[in-house]
Structures are given as structure tokens and as C-alpha cells.
Design a protein around this motif. Structure first.
Motif, short mmCIF file in Angstrom:
data_model
loop_
_atom_site.label_atom_id
_atom_site.label_comp_id
_atom_site.label_asym_id
_atom_site.label_seq_id
_atom_site.Cartn_x
_atom_site.Cartn_y
_atom_site.Cartn_z
N ASP A 1 23.18 36.95 -11.18
CA ASP A 1 21.83 36.42 -11.12
C ASP A 1 20.94 37.28 -12.02
O ASP A 1 21.10 38.50 -12.08
N THR A 2 19.99 36.66 -12.71
CA THR A 2 19.10 37.40 -13.60
C THR A 2 17.65 37.16 -13.19
O THR A 2 17.36 36.30 -12.34
N ALA A 3 16.74 37.90 -13.82
CA ALA A 3 15.32 37.72 -13.55
C ALA A 3 14.86 36.31 -13.93
O ALA A 3 13.96 35.75 -13.29
N ILE A 4 15.48 35.72 -14.95
CA ILE A 4 15.10 34.37 -15.37
C ILE A 4 15.52 33.36 -14.29
O ILE A 4 14.76 32.43 -13.96
N HIS A 5 16.72 33.50 -13.74
CA HIS A 5 17.16 32.62 -12.66
C HIS A 5 16.19 32.69 -11.48
O HIS A 5 15.78 31.66 -10.93
N LYS A 6 15.82 33.92 -11.11
CA LYS A 6 14.90 34.10 -9.98
C LYS A 6 13.54 33.49 -10.27
O LYS A 6 12.90 32.90 -9.40
N ALA A 7 13.07 33.65 -11.50
CA ALA A 7 11.76 33.12 -11.87
C ALA A 7 11.73 31.60 -11.80
O ALA A 7 10.76 31.00 -11.32
N VAL A 8 12.79 30.95 -12.29
CA VAL A 8 12.85 29.48 -12.26
C VAL A 8 12.89 28.98 -10.81
O VAL A 8 12.22 28.01 -10.46
N ARG A 9 13.68 29.65 -9.96
CA ARG A 9 13.73 29.26 -8.55
C ARG A 9 12.38 29.50 -7.87
O ARG A 9 11.96 28.73 -7.01
N GLU A 10 11.69 30.58 -8.26
CA GLU A 10 10.37 30.87 -7.71
C GLU A 10 9.39 29.76 -8.07
O GLU A 10 8.58 29.33 -7.25
N ALA A 11 9.46 29.29 -9.32
CA ALA A 11 8.57 28.21 -9.76
C ALA A 11 8.84 26.93 -8.97
O ALA A 11 7.90 26.22 -8.58
N LEU A 12 10.12 26.64 -8.72
CA LEU A 12 10.47 25.44 -7.95
C LEU A 12 10.03 25.59 -6.49
O LEU A 12 9.54 24.62 -5.89
N THR A 13 10.17 26.79 -5.94
CA THR A 13 9.71 27.03 -4.57
C THR A 13 8.20 26.83 -4.47
O THR A 13 7.70 26.19 -3.53
N ASN A 14 7.46 27.37 -5.44
CA ASN A 14 6.01 27.19 -5.45
C ASN A 14 5.61 25.73 -5.52
O ASN A 14 4.61 25.32 -4.91
N LEU A 15 6.37 24.96 -6.27
CA LEU A 15 6.10 23.52 -6.38
C LEU A 15 6.08 22.87 -5.00
O LEU A 15 5.19 22.07 -4.69
N VAL A 16 7.04 23.24 -4.16
CA VAL A 16 7.17 22.61 -2.84
C VAL A 16 6.13 23.14 -1.86
O VAL A 16 5.47 22.36 -1.15
N ILE A 17 5.95 24.46 -1.81
CA ILE A 17 5.10 25.04 -0.76
C ILE A 17 3.62 24.92 -1.05
O ILE A 17 2.79 25.10 -0.15
N HIS A 18 3.24 24.60 -2.31
CA HIS A 18 1.82 24.48 -2.64
C HIS A 18 1.36 23.03 -2.83
O HIS A 18 0.19 22.79 -3.10
N SER A 19 2.26 22.06 -2.69
CA SER A 19 1.88 20.66 -2.86
C SER A 19 0.99 20.18 -1.70
O SER A 19 1.12 20.66 -0.57
N ASP A 20 0.11 19.25 -2.02
CA ASP A 20 -0.70 18.59 -0.99
C ASP A 20 -0.05 17.24 -0.71
O ASP A 20 -0.16 16.30 -1.50
N TYR A 21 0.63 17.14 0.44
CA TYR A 21 1.39 15.94 0.76
C TYR A 21 0.54 14.85 1.40
O TYR A 21 1.06 13.78 1.73
N MET A 22 -0.76 15.10 1.53
CA MET A 22 -1.64 14.11 2.12
C MET A 22 -2.33 13.24 1.08
O MET A 22 -3.09 12.34 1.42
N ILE A 23 -2.10 13.52 -0.20
CA ILE A 23 -2.67 12.71 -1.27
C ILE A 23 -1.54 12.05 -2.05
O ILE A 23 -0.37 12.39 -1.90
N THR A 24 -1.89 11.10 -2.88
CA THR A 24 -0.89 10.39 -3.69
C THR A 24 -0.49 11.24 -4.89
O THR A 24 -1.34 11.79 -5.60
N GLY A 25 0.82 11.38 -5.11
CA GLY A 25 1.27 12.17 -6.25
C GLY A 25 2.78 12.26 -6.34
O GLY A 25 3.50 11.70 -5.52
N VAL A 26 3.25 13.00 -7.34
CA VAL A 26 4.68 13.15 -7.61
C VAL A 26 5.01 14.63 -7.74
O VAL A 26 4.33 15.36 -8.46
N LEU A 27 6.05 15.07 -7.03
CA LEU A 27 6.63 16.38 -7.29
C LEU A 27 7.60 16.19 -8.45
O LEU A 27 8.66 15.59 -8.29
N LYS A 28 7.21 16.68 -9.62
CA LYS A 28 7.96 16.36 -10.83
C LYS A 28 8.44 17.63 -11.52
O LYS A 28 7.68 18.59 -11.69
#
Length: 603
Positions: free
Chosen positions: A300-327
Motif C-alpha cells: 500500500d502507498t500514500a497514493i492508494h490511501k489518498a484515493v481511498r480517503e477521497a472516496l470515503t469523503n465522498l460518502v460521508i460528506h454527501s447530503d442525501y436529502m437533496i437530489t444529486g449523484v455520487l459520481k
């Protein structure tokens, strides 16, 4: 605030966070709408005593300095109104309002910060729904009812994902998804007491299930349903939300993507399945160097961790009460993550780190318990540090208020590629070498990204809008950048006249060398000293690439042979345009095969 700052604001100030208003004897009523919009959006500066003529294209004539009469009296009047019931909250202190002498007249300068998410919305006239304003590229506008409700939800420190989903029970949980999560949880937490709990009790402790002691109602929470629910149950309750992954790498002619994950009936459409599937697709092509810790291989490298961190942030910071796409989009030279919602804290605080506040803390805990994500504010700096170590362009995080989405772009390209230095030197000559590093970075960003903005350079330089504005103003003054005003948004592009002059120089130098040759000065070697144009250099590089690829070569081998540190950028400029016609790939099973090689097609 001083005269220099006022000059900067008037010349190339960021209009989205800067407002001028005519004010001679009393505070304009429109000040309070702008106060609300700045506080609820990105903050900004109001200057009273200057009239802006928006229809005037000449920036030197756009602003009329009219001044304010009796500024001390107006300052007191402003604070008296601010502390009345005109606005619901006073967020300013004495030092936020300055009196500045400018061109023999007095100006009243009001600096309004972006308010903390716990204090939003800031509204006027005692009416939250009709008195809340936000800022966009055109000016101040009324918040919609959905905007206000979103701000109220975000003000709750307990987050959005702990609310009870009425009539959704354990029957709506996908057993396979939950079992897969619990297996991973057990591996990461072998001695944890929750491992022996039933599924219901396990979810109850994880925040995926709730029992209301007062009403005795119980059922799945928003986090439980979205993370582990059956796809049909989720689509019934959250028909406003979609999940989409697009692989745009190694595209063939007439292809829109090379791989896609969307709602097609082949998988249970919950967040955990989406996350696990997408993260494996994102990192499978990233280089994994061989490294041992004791007897255990660590790949595992720092780049792998960074990409997974970005994907995690996508999920935990989304507002699921409005219309939109997790893309999520995967390109040859970048990753793009976009999610519905807004940023709870100022973007520059996010870059500084230590200020993380997830919109969905239960989901964040669920990911953290299996080794993904962080909740102490170090997540985004983890991404920044990984990209900085590779000397790649700093990740770009933007918030689109109109579309209600947040987008993060992770570009795998050098901060200032060698070819960029060469191109800018060709355009500006020795003047480019005289610039400081920050000014060179501004021009390089405008060159590689097509244009740049005050906000973008704040991210790259780590400076405030006024400091960045001075740098931009200096480059505009030198004729190297040209400002383009679009409403209240200003972007900056390279001066096209300089680029045309560079082309003319290349042509004239070519003519001159031909003339010398015809006069019989061949022995002096003048022809060999002629300056090559960029087109000639490109053709030479392509010819060298074709000669080298007569035998199958990997992307890394080609980039090293051509002398490019950024192999993905090299691929986009030189390999991709030749695929199909001149070059072909050796692996036909997978375009993203890490062992993929390129070779010249046989005639």
C-alpha cells in the motif's frame, strides 16, 4: 485594509466576494442582503462610497469614487442596526469595519467572514425562509426553502444520518452486504465484543438502527439503510440519489467510457457495495512497489490511501436529502469525485486540516472501524501530502452553490511540467525567467488548465484573496495575463497577443535561416542554430516514440526514454492520438492492464 488593498480590489478583485455600493448619507438597504449572502456563502468585503457601473467594460472607468459623508456617524449607524432585530445574528466586531481615506474621500469598508455552520442561516427582517440570501456569480439571491432546510440540518452537530427511517426494518437489510461488512470488521477488530452480537444489535451499536425510548418507535437509520440496505428499498426511499462510476481511461474511438458501474440490476445498490467496488477499480492500476516490514509484504502507498480517503469523503460528506449523484470518474491523468451538498466549513480551513466535520458521522464511524477514513481532520491533508510528495498539481476542491455539489479533482500531473516551462519561455521569452516562483506557477496553471482564478490560486499558493489579487494584478499589468469577467466571476487566461507574437517569431526565424542558407553561409552552421517551433519539436518527439516502439514498450519505459517525469500527461499528448492508426496495445483483454505495452502497428 489600506489604499493598496482598495486598488487591488478595484483592479482585479474577486467580484463574487467583493461588493461596492453608493453611500453618501445613509446605509443602503441592500447592504443587509449582501451581509446575509456573504455570511452564508464564502464571506466577502463591502466597500461603501464607490459606485460600480457594471455595463462599463473598461475597468478603469467602471468604479466611481463618491465617498461617504461623516463616516464615523455611518459606522455607528451600521452597528446600531446590526445589533437590532434587522438581522438574526451579529457576526462582526469593531475591527471588521474600517474607515479608509482614498483619493481624498472617505470609504467605509466592511469585512464579513463566512459564518460557522452552527450559526447558519444568517437572515434579515426576522424571516428565515424569505430573508436568507446566498451569493453566486450574478450577485445576491434569495435562498430557496431547500437551501434553508439544508443549512438547518447542517447546524446539527449530531449529523444527518442518525434519523429514523419510518417503516424500514431489518427486513430491508441486504444480508450478504452486512455479512461482508461484518467479516471485514471481525478481521480488523478480532477481539471486539460486537462480533458476537446479532445483526440487529450490531447495527444498533454502529448507529445503523435506532430505538426511540420516548415513542418506542424503532427501525433503520439513514446510515443503516443507505450503507447496508437492499437496492430496491433504498431506491424507494431515496429516489433523489444515484451512484455512478465511469472509467474514462484508454478510450477507443467513439467510446464514452471503458467501464461503468451504475444501476443495472447486477448488484445491490447500497453505499458499502458501491464503495468497495469503486475503490478496487480506482487503485488497481496504481503502482505498488515491493516493500517488506519484517516478514510481511506491504504494497500500500500514500497514493492508494489518498484515493481511498477521497472516496470515503465522498460518502460521508454527501447530503442525501437533496437530489444529486455520487459520481466518480477515472481518467488517464486524474480522478474526479463529486457529491451532492455543500461544504460545512470554509474551503481554506479544509486545506489547513484539523477542522473535519462529517455530515454523516455514523457512516464515518462505520468506515473507520474497518480501516477507512479519519475523524480528526487529517483526512484531506493526507491527500495533499501524498500529492505534494509526488510533486503533482495540488488537488482542487470546489463548491458549486447553484448545482448544490462539491467536486474534488486529483490530477496526476507535475506541478509545472518541463514542457510547460518550455512553452511559457517560448511565449514570454526572458521575461518569464524574471518572474518569481509564485508568478510562474500562476502562468503555468493558466497554461495547463486553460485559465485560472483568484480562488484556484488561493488553493495553490495558500494565500488570501487580496494577496493573490496582487499577484494576478501584477501579471495583468505586465501583459502576461488577460482578465475575463463573467458576471461577478473573473478568470485569467494567457495573453493571446503574446502567443501570436511567439508564433510570428517562430515563422520569421524560419524565414531568416532559409535566407542565410541561400546566401551560401552554410559553412557557418547558421541553419543548425535555427530555433525550432513547438510543432517541429512535437513531430520529432513523435518520430522518436515510433522508432522506440518498434518493439513493445510499457508506459513507464516510453516516458523515461522521452524524458518525461509525468507518464500520464505524456500518454495523453503523444500516445493516445496515435492509438488505432499508428500504435496498438499488446493486451486486448484489459485496456488498464498494468503490464500493458504499446507497439507500432505492422503495415
Amino acid at each position: 485594509m489600506d489604499i493598496t488593498d482598495i486598488n487591488t480590489l478595484l483592479q482585479v478583485g474577486e467580484r463574487i466576494s467583493f461588493e461596492c455600493k453608493k453611500c453618501e448619507n445613509q446605509i443602503p438597504k441592500s447592504v443587509w442582503e449582501t451581509y446575509s449572502s456573504f455570511a452564508n456563502t464564502v464571506g466577502g468585503i463591502i466597500v461603501l462610497g464607490i459606485t460600480e457601473h457594471m455595463e462599463e467594460p473598461d475597468s478603469a472607468k467602471r468604479f466611481e469614487i463618491t465617498g461617504v459623508n461623516n463616516p464615523k456617524k455611518l459606522k455607528k449607524e451600521f452597528f446600531d442596526t446590526l445589533n437590532s432585530n434587522k438581522v438574526n445574528r451579529n457576526i462582526l466586531i469593531e475591527e471588521d469595519v474600517d474607515i479608509v481615506e482614498y483619493e481624498g474621500r472617505s470609504l467605509l469598508v466592511i469585512n464579513i467572514p463566512q459564518v460557522d455552520y452552527r450559526q447558519r442561516p444568517i437572515y434579515i427582517n426576522g424571516n428565515m425562509m424569505n430573508g436568507s440570501f446566498k451569493r453566486n456569480y450574478e450577485g445576491d439571491y434569495h435562498c430557496t426553502e431547500d437551501d434553508v432546510k439544508a443549512m438547518i440540518r447542517d447546524a446539527n452537530d449530531s449529523g444527518n444520518d442518525s434519523i429514523l427511517m419510518e417503516n424500514y426494518t431489518m427486513d430491508d437489510i441486504d444480508a450478504n452486504t452486512l455479512a461482508a461488512y461484518r467479516n471485514r470488521f471481525r478481521t480488523a477488530n478480532m477481539d471486539h465484543v460486537w462480533n458476537d452480537y446479532s445483526d440487529k444489535d450490531f447495527l444498533l451499536n454502529m448507529g445503523g438502527y435506532i430505538i426511540d425510548r420516548n415513542t418506542h418507535r424503532e427501525g433503520l437509520t439513514l446510515a443503516g439503510l443507505l450503507m447496508f440496505g437492499k437496492g430496491l428499498s433504498i431506491r424507494e426511499r431515496f429516489d433523489n440519489i444515484r451512484m455512478d462510476y465511469l472509467d474514462m481511461t484508454n478510450l477507443q474511438p467513439d467510446s464514452r467510457w471503458s467501464d461503468r458501474l451504475t444501476y443495472d440490476g447486477r448488484w445491490e445498490n447500497n453505499l458499502y457495495n458501491f464503495f468497495m467496488t469503486v475503490q478496487s477499480k480506482l487503485i488497481k492500476d496504481l503502482k505498488r512497489p515491493f516493500r517488506l516490514e519484517g516478514m510481511e509484504r506491504i504494497d500500500d502507498t500514500a497514493i492508494h490511501k489518498a484515493v481511498r480517503e477521497a472516496l470515503t469523503n465522498l460518502v460521508i460528506h454527501s447530503d442525501y436529502m437533496i437530489t444529486g449523484v455520487l459520481k466518480v470518474e477515472k481518467h488517464d491523468d486524474c480522478f474526479v469525485f463529486s457529491n451532492p451538498g455543500s461544504l460545512k466549513i470554509p474551503v481554506m480551513d479544509i486545506y489547513a486540516g484539523g477542522h473535519s466535520k462529517a455530515r454523516n458521522p455514523n457512516m464515518q464511524a462505520m468506515f473507520r472501524m474497518i480501516g477507512f477514513g479519519d475523524n480528526i481532520g487529517s483526512g484531506f491533508p493526507t491527500i495533499l501530502n501524498a500529492w505534494k510528495k509526488e510533486n503533482w498539481r495540488q488537488p482542487c476542491l470546489i463548491e458549486n452553490q447553484d448545482l448544490h455539489l462539491v467536486e474534488l479533482t486529483l490530477t496526476m500531473a507535475s506541478l509545472i511540467p518541463d514542457e510547460c516551462h518550455i512553452a511559457l519561455h517560448d511565449i514570454y521569452g526572458s521575461d518569464y525567467e524574471k518572474l518569481n516562483k509564485e508568478e510562474q506557477l500562476v502562468l503555468a496553471t493558466a497554461f495547463t488548465e486553460g485559465s485560472t482564478s483568484n480562488f484556484r490560486m488561493q488553493q495553490l499558493l495558500g494565500k488570501n484573496p487580496l494577496e493573490v489579487g496582487k499577484t494576478l494584478y501584477a501579471l495583468v499589468g505586465k501583459g502576461m495575463l488577460v482578465p475575463v469577467n463573467k458576471g461577478r466571476w473573473t478568470s485569467y487566461s494567457l495573453n493571446s497577443e503574446c502567443m501570436e507574437n511567439e508564433k510570428s517569431r517562430s515563422k520569421s526565424q524560419g524565414v531568416k535561416s532559409q535566407g542565410v542558407k541561400s546566401q551560401g553561409v552554410k559553412s557557418q552552421g547558421v541553419k543548425s542554430q535555427g530555433v525550432k517551433s513547438r510543432d517541429e519539436k512535437r513531430q520529432e518527439t513523435i518520430q522518436e516514440l515510433m522508432n522506440y516502439c518498434k518493439e513493445p514498450r510499457t508506459l513507464q519505459e516510453i516516458s523515461e526514454h522521452l524524458g518525461y517525469s509525468d507518464k500520464y500527461r505524456m500518454k495523453r499528448f503523444y500516445i493516445d492520438p496515435l492509438l488505432g492508426d499508428v500504435l496498438t496495445m499488446t493486451s486486448t483483454e484489459s485496456k488498464t492492464d498494468p503490464k500493458q505495452k504499446y507497439v507500432v502497428k505492422k503495415k
